[in-house]
Design an enzyme around this catalytic site. Structure first.
Site, PDB file in Angstrom:
ATOM      1  N   ASP A   1       0.825  -1.208   0.000  1.00 39.04           N
ATOM      2  CA  ASP A   1       0.000   0.000   0.000  1.00 39.04           C
ATOM      3  C   ASP A   1       0.861   1.262   0.000  1.00 39.04           C
ATOM      4  O   ASP A   1       1.984   1.252   0.496  1.00 39.04           O
ATOM      5  CB  ASP A   1      -0.920  -0.026   1.239  1.00 39.04           C
TER       6      ASP A   1
ATOM      7  N   ASN B   1     -10.902  -2.541  -5.476  1.00 36.42           N
ATOM      8  CA  ASN B   1     -10.115  -1.614  -6.299  1.00 36.42           C
ATOM      9  C   ASN B   1     -10.764  -1.334  -7.660  1.00 36.42           C
ATOM     10  O   ASN B   1     -10.394  -0.381  -8.347  1.00 36.42           O
ATOM     11  CB  ASN B   1      -8.677  -2.112  -6.490  1.00 36.42           C
TER      12      ASN B   1
ATOM     13  N   GLU C   1       1.193 -13.402  12.225  1.00 39.03           N
ATOM     14  CA  GLU C   1       1.783 -12.253  12.908  1.00 39.03           C
ATOM     15  C   GLU C   1       1.644 -11.051  11.965  1.00 39.03           C
ATOM     16  O   GLU C   1       1.782 -11.194  10.746  1.00 39.03           O
ATOM     17  CB  GLU C   1       3.269 -12.510  13.197  1.00 39.03           C
TER      18      GLU C   1
HETATM   19  C1  IPE Z   1      -5.428  -2.815  -0.253  1.00 39.87           C
HETATM   20  O1  IPE Z   1      -5.084  -1.475  -0.381  1.00 39.87           O
HETATM   21  C2  IPE Z   1      -5.457  -3.459  -1.597  1.00 39.87           C
HETATM   22  C3  IPE Z   1      -4.159  -3.652  -2.251  1.00 39.87           C
HETATM   23  C4  IPE Z   1      -2.992  -3.336  -1.751  1.00 39.87           C
HETATM   24  C5  IPE Z   1      -4.219  -4.271  -3.540  1.00 39.87           C
HETATM   25  P1  IPE Z   1      -6.188  -0.342  -0.525  1.00 39.87           P
HETATM   26  O2  IPE Z   1      -5.453   0.938  -0.650  1.00 39.87           O
HETATM   27  O3  IPE Z   1      -7.133  -0.669  -1.624  1.00 39.87           O
HETATM   28  O4  IPE Z   1      -6.975  -0.448   0.852  1.00 39.87           O
HETATM   29  P2  IPE Z   1      -7.731   0.653   1.696  1.00 39.87           P
HETATM   30  O5  IPE Z   1      -8.619   1.374   0.721  1.00 39.87           O
HETATM   31  O6  IPE Z   1      -6.703   1.548   2.288  1.00 39.87           O
HETATM   32  O7  IPE Z   1      -8.458  -0.119   2.732  1.00 39.87           O
HETATM   33  C1  IPE Z   2      -1.478   0.266  -3.417  1.00 38.98           C
HETATM   34  O1  IPE Z   2      -1.324   1.637  -3.395  1.00 38.98           O
HETATM   35  C2  IPE Z   2      -1.709  -0.263  -4.808  1.00 38.98           C
HETATM   36  C3  IPE Z   2      -3.054  -0.776  -5.061  1.00 38.98           C
HETATM   37  C4  IPE Z   2      -4.043  -0.787  -4.217  1.00 38.98           C
HETATM   38  C5  IPE Z   2      -3.290  -1.318  -6.376  1.00 38.98           C
HETATM   39  P1  IPE Z   2      -2.541   2.629  -3.356  1.00 38.98           P
HETATM   40  O2  IPE Z   2      -2.907   2.967  -4.775  1.00 38.98           O
HETATM   41  O3  IPE Z   2      -3.652   2.127  -2.545  1.00 38.98           O
HETATM   42  O4  IPE Z   2      -1.871   3.899  -2.673  1.00 38.98           O
HETATM   43  P2  IPE Z   2      -2.524   4.895  -1.622  1.00 38.98           P
HETATM   44  O5  IPE Z   2      -3.107   4.073  -0.529  1.00 38.98           O
HETATM   45  O6  IPE Z   2      -3.551   5.677  -2.365  1.00 38.98           O
HETATM   46  O7  IPE Z   2      -1.375   5.723  -1.175  1.00 38.98           O
HETATM   47 MG    MG Z   3      -4.141   2.328  -0.574  1.00 37.15          MG
END
Ligand code: IPE
Ligand code: IPE
Ligand code: MG
Length: 237
Positions: free
Chosen positions: A17, A65, A204
């Site tokens: 993330d 997503n 964990e």
């Molecule tokens: C979780 O991240 C999904 C992936 C890393 C693919 P998100 O960015 O989608 O999750 P939330 O929205 O912070 O819960």
């Molecule tokens: C994780 O990064 C990648 C996917 C969920 C595909 P994010 O796109 O969720 O990045 P943030 O959370 O907006 O920073």
């Molecule tokens: Mg994210």
């Protein structure tokens, strides 16, 4: 009995993330964060090999997503295709089998085609596995398992009395893969976000504030070392 911390780590699952935040901090489009994040995947795979970790599961795209803009979703799908094409030789060199968990039929045809090729070309490797969670949701996985079980009951291949945790696990997307020992989440969010709901019950957890594109070997090593300091009790004393 309490499990000793030296029990070898076999499976690490990661919520990658923070790509968007990484880009935002630099005044760049989110797509640049995703591109940089793909480079982190390569680094982490190398580190995982150095630590002799058998299974790495990466949360690459969740069932939620799909709510993102059309541009971001299609950008992620093309990036995935590029990643697979660019890393097939790496996977082969490192004798790593690629697998996918999730609602794969939701993915664009071209993405599925490349995925199938890489899965097939690496299917004979047995020592190491990279599992990509794509269009994956923990609840979707449980629902899909329930549907398969219901069908088997309907066809009299299974009777309701046979259903227990062990049998249920066999209906999940990758039934032979052991539950993750460690789950890492980057970018500081203290939540599971619908990742591996069934499998994480005793994993964990390690949450770091480091954004995924900045996550390096040292950060990975820190998480692994911390894992070995913990005592896993699994409800015992
Ligand atoms: C979780 O991240 C999904 C992936 C890393 C693919 P998100 O960015 O989608 O999750 P939330 O929205 O912070 O819960
Ligand atoms: C994780 O990064 C990648 C996917 C969920 C595909 P994010 O796109 O969720 O990045 P943030 O959370 O907006 O920073
Ligand atoms: Mg994210």
């Amino acid at each position: 009995m309490a499990e000793t911390p030296e029990k070898k780590i076999k499976h690490v699952a990661i919520i990658m993330d923070g790509n968007g935040r990484w880009a935002k901090q630099r005044g760049l489009p989110r797509s640049e964060g995703h591109k940089e994040g793909a480079k982190t995947v390569e680094r982490v795979l190398k580190a995982a090999k150095a630590f002799d970790i058998e299974y790495i599961t990466l949360y690459a795209f969740s069932t939620e997503n799909w709510k993102r803009t059309k541009d971001e979703v299609s950008g992620l799908m093309s990036l995935l295709k590029e990643f697979l094409e660019g890393n097939l030789s790496f996977l082969k060199k490192n004798e790593t089998r690629l697998r996918v968990i999730g609602r794969i039929d939701d993915l664009p045809y071209i993405t599925r085609t490349v995925l199938k090729k890489v899965i097939k070309d690496t299917s004979h490797y047995t020592d190491r596995q990279l599992i990509l969670a794509l269009s994956y949701g923990g609840r979707a996985e449980i629902v899909d398992a329930v549907k398969k079980i219901a069908t088997d009951v309907e066809n009299k291949e299974l009777s309701p009395e046979d259903i227990d945790e062990k049998l249920f696990s066999k209906y999940l997307y990758a039934p032979d893969v052991p539950d993750p020992d460690l789950m890492i989440r980057t970018s500081g969010e203290m939540r599971i976000s619908n990742f591996l709901l069934w499998q994480l019950s005793y994993s964990e957890l390690w949450v770091t504030d480091v954004l995924w594109p900045d996550f390096g070997e040292k950060d990975f090593e820190e998480a692994i070392k911390n894992y070995y300091k913990r005592e896993r009790r699994h409800g015992g004393v």
